[in-house]
Each structure stands twice: as C-alpha cells, then as structure tokens.
Design a protein around this motif. Structure first.
Motif, PDB file in Angstrom:
ATOM      1  N   GLN A   1       0.835  -1.204   0.000  1.00  0.00           N
ATOM      2  CA  GLN A   1       0.000   0.000   0.000  1.00  0.00           C
ATOM      3  C   GLN A   1       0.871   1.255   0.000  1.00  0.00           C
ATOM      4  O   GLN A   1       0.606   2.210  -0.714  1.00  0.00           O
ATOM      5  CB  GLN A   1      -0.939  -0.034   1.219  1.00  0.00           C
ATOM      6  N   ARG A   2       1.929   1.255   0.789  1.00  0.00           N
ATOM      7  CA  ARG A   2       2.810   2.419   0.886  1.00  0.00           C
ATOM      8  C   ARG A   2       3.685   2.582  -0.354  1.00  0.00           C
ATOM      9  O   ARG A   2       4.216   3.660  -0.587  1.00  0.00           O
ATOM     10  CB  ARG A   2       3.703   2.311   2.121  1.00  0.00           C
ATOM     11  N   HIS A   3       3.850   1.548  -1.147  1.00  0.00           N
ATOM     12  CA  HIS A   3       4.689   1.601  -2.344  1.00  0.00           C
ATOM     13  C   HIS A   3       3.863   1.783  -3.624  1.00  0.00           C
ATOM     14  O   HIS A   3       4.362   1.515  -4.716  1.00  0.00           O
ATOM     15  CB  HIS A   3       5.527   0.316  -2.457  1.00  0.00           C
ATOM     16  N   ARG A   4       2.637   2.245  -3.502  1.00  0.00           N
ATOM     17  CA  ARG A   4       1.781   2.411  -4.688  1.00  0.00           C
ATOM     18  C   ARG A   4       2.456   3.239  -5.780  1.00  0.00           C
ATOM     19  O   ARG A   4       2.430   2.874  -6.954  1.00  0.00           O
ATOM     20  CB  ARG A   4       0.456   3.073  -4.303  1.00  0.00           C
ATOM     21  N   GLU A   5       3.063   4.353  -5.386  1.00  0.00           N
ATOM     22  CA  GLU A   5       3.710   5.220  -6.390  1.00  0.00           C
ATOM     23  C   GLU A   5       4.903   4.518  -7.031  1.00  0.00           C
ATOM     24  O   GLU A   5       5.125   4.653  -8.240  1.00  0.00           O
ATOM     25  CB  GLU A   5       4.131   6.535  -5.746  1.00  0.00           C
ATOM     26  N   ASN A   6       5.659   3.778  -6.238  1.00  0.00           N
ATOM     27  CA  ASN A   6       6.788   3.034  -6.796  1.00  0.00           C
ATOM     28  C   ASN A   6       6.296   1.984  -7.791  1.00  0.00           C
ATOM     29  O   ASN A   6       6.918   1.774  -8.832  1.00  0.00           O
ATOM     30  CB  ASN A   6       7.582   2.337  -5.679  1.00  0.00           C
ATOM     31  N   ILE A   7       5.189   1.318  -7.450  1.00  0.00           N
ATOM     32  CA  ILE A   7       4.629   0.304  -8.338  1.00  0.00           C
ATOM     33  C   ILE A   7       4.206   0.943  -9.659  1.00  0.00           C
ATOM     34  O   ILE A   7       4.461   0.391 -10.735  1.00  0.00           O
ATOM     35  CB  ILE A   7       3.452  -0.429  -7.657  1.00  0.00           C
ATOM     36  N   GLU A   8       3.595   2.104  -9.588  1.00  0.00           N
ATOM     37  CA  GLU A   8       3.203   2.818 -10.817  1.00  0.00           C
ATOM     38  C   GLU A   8       4.428   3.178 -11.646  1.00  0.00           C
ATOM     39  O   GLU A   8       4.422   3.017 -12.870  1.00  0.00           O
ATOM     40  CB  GLU A   8       2.409   4.074 -10.468  1.00  0.00           C
ATOM     41  N   ARG A   9       5.487   3.667 -10.996  1.00  0.00           N
ATOM     42  CA  ARG A   9       6.704   4.020 -11.736  1.00  0.00           C
ATOM     43  C   ARG A   9       7.369   2.786 -12.330  1.00  0.00           C
ATOM     44  O   ARG A   9       7.886   2.836 -13.450  1.00  0.00           O
ATOM     45  CB  ARG A   9       7.680   4.779 -10.833  1.00  0.00           C
ATOM     46  N   LEU A  10       7.344   1.671 -11.607  1.00  0.00           N
ATOM     47  CA  LEU A  10       7.886   0.429 -12.162  1.00  0.00           C
ATOM     48  C   LEU A  10       7.095   0.009 -13.393  1.00  0.00           C
ATOM     49  O   LEU A  10       7.674  -0.367 -14.422  1.00  0.00           O
ATOM     50  CB  LEU A  10       7.850  -0.688 -11.107  1.00  0.00           C
ATOM     51  N   ARG A  11       5.773   0.090 -13.295  1.00  0.00           N
ATOM     52  CA  ARG A  11       4.901  -0.275 -14.412  1.00  0.00           C
ATOM     53  C   ARG A  11       5.141   0.631 -15.619  1.00  0.00           C
ATOM     54  O   ARG A  11       5.162   0.180 -16.758  1.00  0.00           O
ATOM     55  CB  ARG A  11       3.440  -0.213 -13.969  1.00  0.00           C
ATOM     56  N   ASP A  12       5.344   1.929 -15.339  1.00  0.00           N
ATOM     57  CA  ASP A  12       5.538   2.908 -16.410  1.00  0.00           C
ATOM     58  C   ASP A  12       6.968   2.951 -16.934  1.00  0.00           C
ATOM     59  O   ASP A  12       7.250   3.650 -17.913  1.00  0.00           O
ATOM     60  CB  ASP A  12       5.148   4.306 -15.926  1.00  0.00           C
ATOM     61  N   GLY A  13       7.884   2.276 -16.248  1.00  0.00           N
ATOM     62  CA  GLY A  13       9.296   2.275 -16.674  1.00  0.00           C
ATOM     63  C   GLY A  13      10.031   3.545 -16.288  1.00  0.00           C
ATOM     64  O   GLY A  13      11.066   3.860 -16.881  1.00  0.00           O
ATOM     65  N   THR A  14       9.531   4.283 -15.292  1.00  0.00           N
ATOM     66  CA  THR A  14      10.176   5.533 -14.894  1.00  0.00           C
ATOM     67  C   THR A  14      10.837   5.449 -13.519  1.00  0.00           C
ATOM     68  O   THR A  14      11.381   6.455 -13.048  1.00  0.00           O
ATOM     69  CB  THR A  14       9.143   6.689 -14.881  1.00  0.00           C
ATOM     70  N   GLU A  15      10.829   4.298 -12.897  1.00  0.00           N
ATOM     71  CA  GLU A  15      11.462   4.126 -11.591  1.00  0.00           C
ATOM     72  C   GLU A  15      12.983   4.161 -11.760  1.00  0.00           C
ATOM     73  O   GLU A  15      13.514   3.546 -12.691  1.00  0.00           O
ATOM     74  CB  GLU A  15      11.021   2.806 -10.949  1.00  0.00           C
ATOM     75  N   SER A  16      13.672   4.874 -10.892  1.00  0.00           N
ATOM     76  CA  SER A  16      15.125   4.957 -10.996  1.00  0.00           C
ATOM     77  C   SER A  16      15.765   3.685 -10.459  1.00  0.00           C
ATOM     78  O   SER A  16      15.241   3.030  -9.566  1.00  0.00           O
ATOM     79  CB  SER A  16      15.662   6.173 -10.248  1.00  0.00           C
ATOM     80  N   LYS A  17      16.907   3.352 -11.055  1.00  0.00           N
ATOM     81  CA  LYS A  17      17.621   2.141 -10.670  1.00  0.00           C
ATOM     82  C   LYS A  17      18.695   2.488  -9.646  1.00  0.00           C
ATOM     83  O   LYS A  17      19.114   3.647  -9.519  1.00  0.00           O
ATOM     84  CB  LYS A  17      18.280   1.493 -11.906  1.00  0.00           C
ATOM     85  N   ILE A  18      19.153   1.484  -8.940  1.00  0.00           N
ATOM     86  CA  ILE A  18      20.224   1.649  -7.972  1.00  0.00           C
ATOM     87  C   ILE A  18      21.475   2.118  -8.727  1.00  0.00           C
ATOM     88  O   ILE A  18      21.869   1.543  -9.721  1.00  0.00           O
ATOM     89  CB  ILE A  18      20.512   0.324  -7.231  1.00  0.00           C
ATOM     90  N   GLY A  19      22.066   3.211  -8.256  1.00  0.00           N
ATOM     91  CA  GLY A  19      23.264   3.759  -8.864  1.00  0.00           C
ATOM     92  C   GLY A  19      23.017   4.660 -10.053  1.00  0.00           C
ATOM     93  O   GLY A  19      23.966   5.252 -10.592  1.00  0.00           O
TER      94      GLY A  19
END
Length: 96
Positions: A75-93
């Motif tokens: 529930q708290r990671h909803r925005e992260n899940i959306e960014r992962l789905r959209d391909g806009t989540e930043s990667k480590i490093g």
C-alpha cells in the motif's frame, strides 16, 4: 522507513525470516537494480516463508501479522509500483 521497520520486525520474530528477506532483496536488487522492486518482492517472499517458519497452531497470529506488514508495504509503495509499471522508476546507482 516502512521497509526498514518491516526488516526490524521480521528480525525480531525470526532470524530465518530476516535472512529470507535479506537474501531475496540482494538477489532481486542485483538482477533488476530496482530497490523498490527488491523491497516488494522480498517482503512478499518473506510473507510466504512465514508459513514454513510459524507452523504451530499458536503461531498463526504471527503469520497474520507478517501478512499485514506485506499488505502495508504494498500500500505504501503504490507510487513506486506505478513508476515500475511505467518504466520511470530509478535504478540503484542511476544518476537522477
């Protein structure tokens, strides 16, 4: 903050759960380089592992508590899940 708290709770409940979380997080992070994906999958795998760790009748409440943590994390990671789905989540490093 939430995942760090979950890690602390998993460790307080069972060293096995803590190790499951850490190993899963490290593997997913190494393969995907997404910290949020690693956190979500590690939390889910730890939830499933709780069935093996807490197998006595009196321990069923602990499984419920672990799954509450899993649900809260998602529930708290909803925005992260959306960014992962959209391909806009930043990667480590990755530089922002």
């Amino acid at each position: 903050k939430g995942v760090a708290t979950a890690i602390g709770i998993f460790g307080a409940l069972s060293l096995t759960l803590l190790l499951v979380f850490i190993i899963t997080w490290l593997l997913v992070a190494a393969i995907s380089r997404y910290s949020s994906l690693a956190s979500l999958l590690a939390t889910m795998v730890t939830g499933l592992a709780s069935f093996a760790v807490f197998n006595q009748q009196q321990e069923l409440q602990l499984i419920g508590g672990v799954f509450w943590i899993v649900a809260f994390t998602f529930q708290r990671h909803r925005e992260n899940i959306e960014r992962l789905r959209d391909g806009t989540e930043s990667k480590i490093g990755q530089k922002k």
